[in-house]
Motif scaffolding. Structure first.
Motif, short mmCIF file in Angstrom:
data_model
loop_
_atom_site.label_atom_id
_atom_site.label_comp_id
_atom_site.label_asym_id
_atom_site.label_seq_id
_atom_site.Cartn_x
_atom_site.Cartn_y
_atom_site.Cartn_z
N TRP A 1 -2.25 -13.56 28.12
CA TRP A 1 -0.64 -13.84 27.93
C TRP A 1 -0.22 -14.59 28.74
O TRP A 1 0.76 -13.88 29.57
CB TRP A 1 -0.63 -11.78 28.48
CG TRP A 1 -1.47 -10.99 27.28
CD1 TRP A 1 -3.06 -10.43 27.86
CD2 TRP A 1 -1.42 -10.24 25.85
NE1 TRP A 1 -2.69 -9.63 26.45
CE2 TRP A 1 -2.20 -9.70 25.65
CE3 TRP A 1 -0.34 -10.76 25.37
CZ2 TRP A 1 -2.14 -8.76 25.04
CZ3 TRP A 1 0.27 -9.92 24.06
CH2 TRP A 1 -1.18 -9.37 23.57
N TRP B 1 1.60 -10.26 32.54
CA TRP B 1 0.97 -9.39 32.04
C TRP B 1 1.09 -8.48 33.47
O TRP B 1 0.98 -7.26 33.47
CB TRP B 1 -1.38 -9.59 31.82
CG TRP B 1 -1.69 -8.61 31.39
CD1 TRP B 1 -3.27 -8.36 32.25
CD2 TRP B 1 -2.00 -7.71 30.10
NE1 TRP B 1 -3.22 -7.13 31.60
CE2 TRP B 1 -2.75 -6.45 30.49
CE3 TRP B 1 -1.01 -8.17 28.98
CZ2 TRP B 1 -3.60 -5.58 29.54
CZ3 TRP B 1 -1.29 -6.93 28.21
CH2 TRP B 1 -2.45 -6.17 28.31
N SER C 1 -0.71 -13.18 19.40
CA SER C 1 -0.21 -11.70 18.61
C SER C 1 0.58 -10.91 19.94
O SER C 1 1.09 -11.87 20.00
CB SER C 1 -1.49 -10.68 19.21
OG SER C 1 -2.40 -11.12 20.57
N SER D 1 2.48 -8.15 22.45
CA SER D 1 2.39 -6.45 22.95
C SER D 1 3.74 -5.76 23.08
O SER D 1 4.20 -6.67 23.89
CB SER D 1 1.20 -7.37 24.21
OG SER D 1 1.28 -5.38 24.48
N GLU E 1 -1.91 -4.22 20.70
CA GLU E 1 -1.63 -5.33 21.20
C GLU E 1 -2.06 -5.75 19.55
O GLU E 1 -2.37 -4.84 18.58
CB GLU E 1 -2.38 -6.53 21.55
CG GLU E 1 -3.74 -6.85 21.46
CD GLU E 1 -4.62 -8.21 22.12
OE1 GLU E 1 -4.46 -7.56 22.43
OE2 GLU E 1 -4.57 -9.07 21.06
N LYS F 1 0.46 -13.67 23.45
CA LYS F 1 -0.42 -14.44 23.10
C LYS F 1 -0.56 -15.43 22.60
O LYS F 1 -0.46 -15.36 21.43
CB LYS F 1 -1.80 -13.40 23.00
CG LYS F 1 -3.21 -13.91 23.48
CD LYS F 1 -3.86 -13.00 22.82
CE LYS F 1 -4.66 -11.68 24.27
NZ LYS F 1 -5.97 -11.11 23.37
#
Lengths: 204, 402
Positions: free
Chosen positions: A18, A47, A81, A83, A130, A165
């Motif tokens: 991340w 993170w 991705s 989050s 995520e 990510k």
């Protein structure tokens, strides 16, 4: 579209995954409808700090949970991705829409435009969820705009952390600033290595 | 130095014909708009300003946000007054115009001149305000013209709804002797959210107040050397004014004697601090100077003197050289006009009241023929037009004198 983080983080280093936040151009990050101007910058962090609210969080104005977050990057990135850690008591956003490489999107634009991708979000207070992207559409992203139209019933929306990510390339998607066209080529401008005496072969 | 795109919403409704702001509400508004445009473009060269009208046949955008000051000033000409002001539509069109600005990095700002009555509900205005706040558009409202408790309340509610971190302001300007633009100069609309003022605003405010601004005489050599000179002059005047006040009382009684020196003014000005003769000579000589303001002050000084001395001054005048008839006339004219215009005078005019300063300035001037009738006529007419650029007036008498 969501995967659960059900392994312990000692096996692989989650924080390195991340790490796209390092490529965000933080001073130029902006948000629309935030209660405290500039608070959006606090949601982009490592993170490990995703749950700590020591630097404040992004909150929308009273009575209006809609939010737009504009994230420019220092170089083009590929996003795998995303989050989101929201707030408690129904202040988490329940939907997210993403637009890429568009500047100056405001609420009327966001509502009328077709998003590159949309997700329904779950209340993710621990930051273990995520949301994957359609990777082919998120190549070469110079800036990302996230639109959160509504929250889970709360009066405002709160976002504590936004994690990205992916990979960063070294390229920078930019407008070509200066182009010099040659009307008449001048050979002296284009000396090859051998002519300027730098080459290995030397014919006498 | 904030990078900003501004849309100015002008009220050209029927209510703008009223003359309670001189010369008319519409003209006062136009002056204020010109000042604002200048200030914005000067504070940051990349700033853009656009103008739209809210009344007339409907909301009409006169010029989209541009940094070309000439274009903006040109579009203010030939505007027709009529209809009723449509505040909500005006703000919405302004918001749309700002949305399509070329440089998306600019902050968005709307400045509304609300002269006529506001027919929209408070609720509607608050909704509009919230929408502006959501899209991070700042709003400044100038409440002038019609005075209505309801209107004030509605406008206050609108600005409160938009206000985010003190970026939006509302200013109430009641009708009166002060020009609309002068009042606005000291408000946050000009000084830009308390940054300490752009150079333009600070310098202009200093000029209007006749005193030292936040900076050292505004922005001295950078922007406007002439203005800097004028400001420095006013500083000296302020100091000299103190001495002149005391001197004047003593000199009033000895006016008769000092009249005789009117012909030899050039060399001996510095000694005749408070004489009306030197005052009038100073007026003419000052035409050579850059400061029209000093001139105005001399005229103002003659107005400031108690009415009783006016007649003595006139009679004193007749004892001196032949053209003192014109001199007396000029003085009389200036006294009369001063009585009317004093309140409307800019404070620069008050600088001229300081006779000792006048005399010191005069002493430094090369020989000027003070008895030129054309010069005196110009003097009298200057009282009517304090705004006329000093250069033009000076060029004419310079040529005539030579």
């Amino acid at each position: 579209m969501a995967c659960l983080h059900d392994h312990s983080c000692e096996d692989h280093d989650c924080s390195s995954d991340w790490s796209l936040y390092k490529h965000i151009d933080i001073p130029k990050v902006s948000a629309l409808n935030e209660a405290v101007p500039g608070s959006v910058k606090a949601v982009f962090k490592a993170w490990e700090q995703r749950l700590s609210s020591s630097e404040g969080l992004l909150e929308s104005n009273e009575g209006d949970p809609e939010l737009i977050v504009y994230i420019p990057f220092t170089s083009d990135v590929k996003i795998k991705s995303i989050s989101i850690v929201g707030g408690a008591d129904g202040t988490s956003p329940n939907k997210m829409r993403a637009f890429i490489n568009r500047e100056g999107i405001d609420f009327s634009d966001a509502q009328s435009m077709q998003a590159v991708q949309e997700w329904d979000l779950a209340e993710n207070l621990q930051g273990v969820l995520e949301y994957q992207t359609r990777y082919s559409r998120f190549q070469g992203v110079g800036n990302l705009t996230l639109h959160f139209p509504d929250s889970y019933g709360g009066d405002t929306s709160r976002i504590q952390y936004i994690g990205l990510k992916g990979e960063a390339t070294q390229l920078k998607r930019d407008v070509v600033a200066t182009i010099v066209y040659e009307l008449m080529p001048n050979p002296s401008d284009h000396k090859t290595k051998s002519e300027s005496g730098g080459g290995m072969s030397h014919v006498e | 130095m904030v990078l900003e795109a501004t849309m100015i919403c002008i009220d050209n409704s029927e209510w703008m014909r009223n003359g309670d702001y001189s010369p008319t509400r519409f003209q006062a508004q136009a002056d204020a708009v010109n000042l604002i445009c200048g200030a914005k473009t000067q504070s940051n060269p990349e700033n853009t300003v656009g103008v739209l009208t809210m009344a007339g046949k409907g909301v009409r955008v006169l010029v989209t946000p541009t940094s070309d000051l000439g274009k903006i000033l040109a579009c203010m000409h030939g505007l027709e007054i009529g209809g009723e002001m449509n505040l909500a539509a005006g703000i919405q069109v302004a918001q749309l115009a700002l949305k399509h600005r070329q440089n998306k990095k600019q902050q968005q700002r709307i400045i509304v001149f609300a002269g006529g009555p506001v027919k929209y509900d408070k609720k509607v205005l608050e909704m509009i305000g919230k929408k502006l706040k959501k899209n991070s558009v700042a709003l400044d409202v100038v409440n002038f013209g019609e005075e209505d408790e309801e209107k004030t309340e509605k406008l206050e509610a609108l600005v409160a709804a938009v206000n985010n971190n003190d970026s939006s302001h509302i200013v109430h300007v009641p009708a009166g002797s002060n020009a609309l633009s002068d009042v606005l100069l000291s408000t946050p609309i000009f000084t830009g959210d308390g940054e300490g003022g752009s150079g333009f605003a600070a310098a202009a405010a200093a000029a209007a107040a006749g005193g030292v601004s936040g900076f050292d005489f505004g922005v001295d050599p950078n922007l406007d050397p002439e203005l800097a000179l004028a400001l420095r002059v006013s500083m000296e005047e302020e100091r000299a004014r103190q001495e002149a006040a005391a001197k004047k009382a003593a000199d009033d009684s000895s006016k008769q004697d000092k009249e005789g020196e009117s012909t030899s003014q050039d060399a001996t000005m510095s000694e005749n601090a408070a004489t009306s003769a030197s005052e009038s000579e100073n007026k003419k000589d000052d035409l050579m100077d850059d400061e029209n303001a000093l001139l105005q002050q001399a005229l103002a000084m003659s107005m400031d003197d108690p009415a009783a001395t006016v007649t003595t001054r006139d009679t004193d005048m007749s004892e001196a050289a032949a053209d003192d008839q014109d001199l007396a006339l000029a003085l009389q004219l200036s006294v009369q006009e001063g009585g009317k215009d004093q309140s409307g005078e800019t404070d620069m005019g008050k600088l001229l009241s300081d006779q000792s300063f006048m005399s010191s300035v005069l002493a430094s001037l090369p020989g000027v023929d003070p008895n030129d009738p054309s010069v005196k006529d110009l003097l009298a007419s200057m009282q009517n037009q304090p705004e006329v650029s000093p250069k033009k007036d000076e060029d004419k008498p310079k040529e005539e004198d030579k």
